[in-house]
Design an enzyme around this catalytic site. Sequence first.
Site, PDB file in Angstrom:
ATOM      1  N   HIS A  28      -1.201 166.410  60.233  1.00  0.00           N
ATOM      2  CA  HIS A  28      -0.591 166.866  61.548  1.00  0.00           C
ATOM      3  C   HIS A  28      -1.735 166.188  62.430  1.00  0.00           C
ATOM      4  O   HIS A  28      -1.697 166.016  63.462  1.00  0.00           O
ATOM      5  CB  HIS A  28      -1.931 167.980  60.953  1.00  0.00           C
ATOM      6  CG  HIS A  28      -1.132 169.085  60.331  1.00  0.00           C
ATOM      7  ND1 HIS A  28      -0.996 169.457  59.004  1.00  0.00           N
ATOM      8  CD2 HIS A  28       0.114 169.421  60.203  1.00  0.00           C
ATOM      9  CE1 HIS A  28      -0.227 170.236  58.169  1.00  0.00           C
ATOM     10  NE2 HIS A  28       0.486 170.340  59.376  1.00  0.00           N
ATOM     11  N   LYS A  40       2.917 186.341  54.749  1.00  0.00           N
ATOM     12  CA  LYS A  40       3.189 184.448  54.655  1.00  0.00           C
ATOM     13  C   LYS A  40       1.389 184.610  53.111  1.00  0.00           C
ATOM     14  O   LYS A  40       0.722 185.269  53.910  1.00  0.00           O
ATOM     15  CB  LYS A  40       2.903 183.909  55.411  1.00  0.00           C
ATOM     16  CG  LYS A  40       4.184 182.661  55.109  1.00  0.00           C
ATOM     17  CD  LYS A  40       4.232 181.656  56.021  1.00  0.00           C
ATOM     18  CE  LYS A  40       3.291 180.312  55.291  1.00  0.00           C
ATOM     19  NZ  LYS A  40       4.058 178.924  56.452  1.00  0.00           N
ATOM     20  N   ARG A  83       9.648 165.275  61.033  1.00  0.00           N
ATOM     21  CA  ARG A  83      10.061 163.981  60.248  1.00  0.00           C
ATOM     22  C   ARG A  83      10.869 163.881  59.758  1.00  0.00           C
ATOM     23  O   ARG A  83      10.743 162.675  59.735  1.00  0.00           O
ATOM     24  CB  ARG A  83       8.968 165.084  59.137  1.00  0.00           C
ATOM     25  CG  ARG A  83       7.729 164.921  58.659  1.00  0.00           C
ATOM     26  CD  ARG A  83       7.151 165.477  58.090  1.00  0.00           C
ATOM     27  NE  ARG A  83       7.216 167.520  58.771  1.00  0.00           N
ATOM     28  CZ  ARG A  83       6.657 168.786  58.010  1.00  0.00           C
ATOM     29  NH1 ARG A  83       5.732 168.050  56.831  1.00  0.00           N
ATOM     30  NH2 ARG A  83       6.957 169.710  58.151  1.00  0.00           N
ATOM     31  N   SER A  87       2.166 170.003  54.227  1.00  0.00           N
ATOM     32  CA  SER A  87       0.688 170.923  53.423  1.00  0.00           C
ATOM     33  C   SER A  87       1.452 171.663  51.771  1.00  0.00           C
ATOM     34  O   SER A  87       0.791 171.587  50.925  1.00  0.00           O
ATOM     35  CB  SER A  87       0.715 172.137  54.096  1.00  0.00           C
ATOM     36  OG  SER A  87       0.071 172.000  55.544  1.00  0.00           O
TER      37      SER A  87
HETATM   38  P1  ADP Z   1       4.409 175.310  59.443  1.00  0.00           P
HETATM   39  O1  ADP Z   1       3.168 176.620  59.621  1.00  0.00           O
HETATM   40  O2  ADP Z   1       5.637 175.814  61.125  1.00  0.00           O
HETATM   41  O3  ADP Z   1       5.982 175.831  58.778  1.00  0.00           O
HETATM   42  P2  ADP Z   1       2.897 173.487  59.420  1.00  0.00           P
HETATM   43  O4  ADP Z   1       1.934 174.394  58.996  1.00  0.00           O
HETATM   44  O5  ADP Z   1       3.270 172.297  57.844  1.00  0.00           O
HETATM   45  O6  ADP Z   1       4.214 173.918  59.982  1.00  0.00           O
HETATM   46  O7  ADP Z   1       2.568 172.440  60.409  1.00  0.00           O
HETATM   47  C1  ADP Z   1       2.851 172.570  62.036  1.00  0.00           C
HETATM   48  C2  ADP Z   1       3.727 170.710  62.577  1.00  0.00           C
HETATM   49  O8  ADP Z   1       2.997 169.897  62.182  1.00  0.00           O
HETATM   50  C3  ADP Z   1       4.944 170.839  62.972  1.00  0.00           C
HETATM   51  O9  ADP Z   1       5.181 171.205  63.951  1.00  0.00           O
HETATM   52  C4  ADP Z   1       5.529 169.710  61.628  1.00  0.00           C
HETATM   53  O10 ADP Z   1       6.526 169.230  61.664  1.00  0.00           O
HETATM   54  C5  ADP Z   1       4.412 169.295  61.812  1.00  0.00           C
HETATM   55  N1  ADP Z   1       4.038 167.966  60.882  1.00  0.00           N
HETATM   56  C6  ADP Z   1       3.588 168.770  59.517  1.00  0.00           C
HETATM   57  N2  ADP Z   1       3.576 167.313  59.043  1.00  0.00           N
HETATM   58  C7  ADP Z   1       4.020 166.347  59.390  1.00  0.00           C
HETATM   59  C8  ADP Z   1       3.328 165.395  59.213  1.00  0.00           C
HETATM   60  N3  ADP Z   1       3.378 164.966  57.234  1.00  0.00           N
HETATM   61  N4  ADP Z   1       3.829 164.265  59.720  1.00  0.00           N
HETATM   62  C9  ADP Z   1       4.138 164.964  61.193  1.00  0.00           C
HETATM   63  N5  ADP Z   1       4.460 166.121  61.701  1.00  0.00           N
HETATM   64  C10 ADP Z   1       3.827 167.249  60.308  1.00  0.00           C
END
Ligand code: ADP
Length: 156
Positions: A18, A42, A91, A129
């Site tokens: 992120h 959630k 990703r 995450s």
């Molecule tokens: P959500 O709650 O929508 O499942 P996250 O909170 O994990 O998603 O992620 C929010 C954003 O960060 C999304 O666009 C996701 O693709 C991006 N993201 C998450 N992990 C990574 C990573 N390792 N590298 C790049 N972008 C990421």
Amino acid sequence: MERIAIFPGSFDPITCGHEDIINRAVPLFDKIIVSIGRNEDKKNYFTIDQRLGFLKTVFAGNIKIEIDTYEGLTVDYCRKVGANYILRGLRTSADFEFERSIGQVNKKLYPEIETIFLLTHPEYTSLNSSVVRDILRHGGNVSQFIPEGLSLGLGF
Ligand code: ADP
């Protein structure tokens, strides 16, 4: 017109992936609002306040980045805060398929919005995450997967 982007997500917790996307997007926009989507259904590992605290710590001092939370449709939130861009990270091809449908529906709901994708740094492709939460549940050390210097309040 100011270029305002929102970077929506759960950030449960924020990872290096992120952080990398957000930092790389800073030169592209006048302001980036990193916003935690509140979803009562959630079950989250960290509370909203903890996740807000992590984001504020990581981006403290960056005047182009704001931290917030929102409920409801992402496009309604974009309208409310005057954002014309949604920033997302890609990703894998699975991410692409998922994001494609959301992005296309968002465009229908709010034609002025553009979703902007940045490709993940190869090093972070397998990071998410949920992997970090699994390691935490089993008492492992996640420091290499979360922003440098961030403490999740767990003793490392
Ligand atoms: P959500 O709650 O929508 O499942 P996250 O909170 O994990 O998603 O992620 C929010 C954003 O960060 C999304 O666009 C996701 O693709 C991006 N993201 C998450 N992990 C990574 C990573 N390792 N590298 C790049 N972008 C990421």
